[in-house]
Design an enzyme around this catalytic site. Structure first.
Site, PDB file in Angstrom:
ATOM      1  N   ARG A  91      49.434  47.643   5.821  1.00 57.02           N
ATOM      2  CA  ARG A  91      49.465  49.101   5.864  1.00 57.02           C
ATOM      3  C   ARG A  91      48.318  49.678   5.040  1.00 57.02           C
ATOM      4  NH1 ARG A  91      53.824  46.574   4.061  1.00 57.02           N
ATOM      5  NH2 ARG A  91      54.623  46.881   1.985  1.00 57.02           N
ATOM      6  N   ASP A  94      51.146  52.773   1.368  1.00 60.08           N
ATOM      7  CA  ASP A  94      52.601  52.782   1.255  1.00 60.08           C
ATOM      8  C   ASP A  94      52.942  53.510  -0.034  1.00 60.08           C
ATOM      9  OD1 ASP A  94      55.296  52.177   1.770  1.00 60.08           O
ATOM     10  OD2 ASP A  94      55.190  50.321   0.623  1.00 60.08           O
TER      11      ASP A  94
END
Length: 156
Positions: A91, A94
């Site tokens: 990702r 986060d």
């Protein structure tokens, strides 16, 4: 109210992602970044087939309520282009509400303290940097480190 926000990233310019995320919180109305931990490089937890993460924690103060802070976190993540595909997968950013001052929440949208913060070295080490006595907002957390195996972490 004060909050601890955990930051993590393993896509793109990880250091810049953390710096930009911290700056984004300073742009949120009625919200101020009070202090921040150093940035740590950490091995992934859960889904292991991915690049290492950069993680940090910040303490913010805001007049916003916990669910509003969650909305801020989700909005900043979306602004960075986060797409949720693989659970615990790669990702670009986060953001997690780890702790909230004098508040415990357990709803379908938000759980504070974060339900797995005490199992993650990448949260506890930066948190210990912010709260060297091992206690934040009346919650003692330093002993959790003793039970964690693995999860390599190094300060940048």
């Amino acid at each position: 109210m004060k909050y601890i926000i955990g930051l993590g990233t393993n896509i793109g310019d990880r250091k810049q992602n953390i710096e930009d995320a911290v700056s984004a919180f300073d742009l949120v109305p009625k919200t101020e970044v009070l202090r921040r931990s150093k940035i740590y490089e950490t091995e992934p937890v859960g889904y292991a087939e991915q690049d290492s993460f950069y993680n940090a924690c910040i303490e913010i103060e805001s007049t916003l309520e916990p669910n509003e802070i969650l909305g801020v976190c989700l909005g900043i993540e979306a602004g960075f282009g986060r797409v949720r595909t693989i659970k615990n997968g790669p990702r670009v950013l986060d953001l997690d509400v780890i702790l909230a001052e004098n508040v415990k929440i357990d709803t379908s949208n938000l759980t504070v303290p974060h339900p797995r913060y005490n199992e993650r070295r990448f949260v506890l080490i930066p948190l210990l940097e912010l709260f060297p006595d091992g206690e934040a907002y009346g919650i003692k957390f330093n002993n959790f480190l003793l039970g964690i195996k693995g999860q390599a972490i190094k300060q940048l």
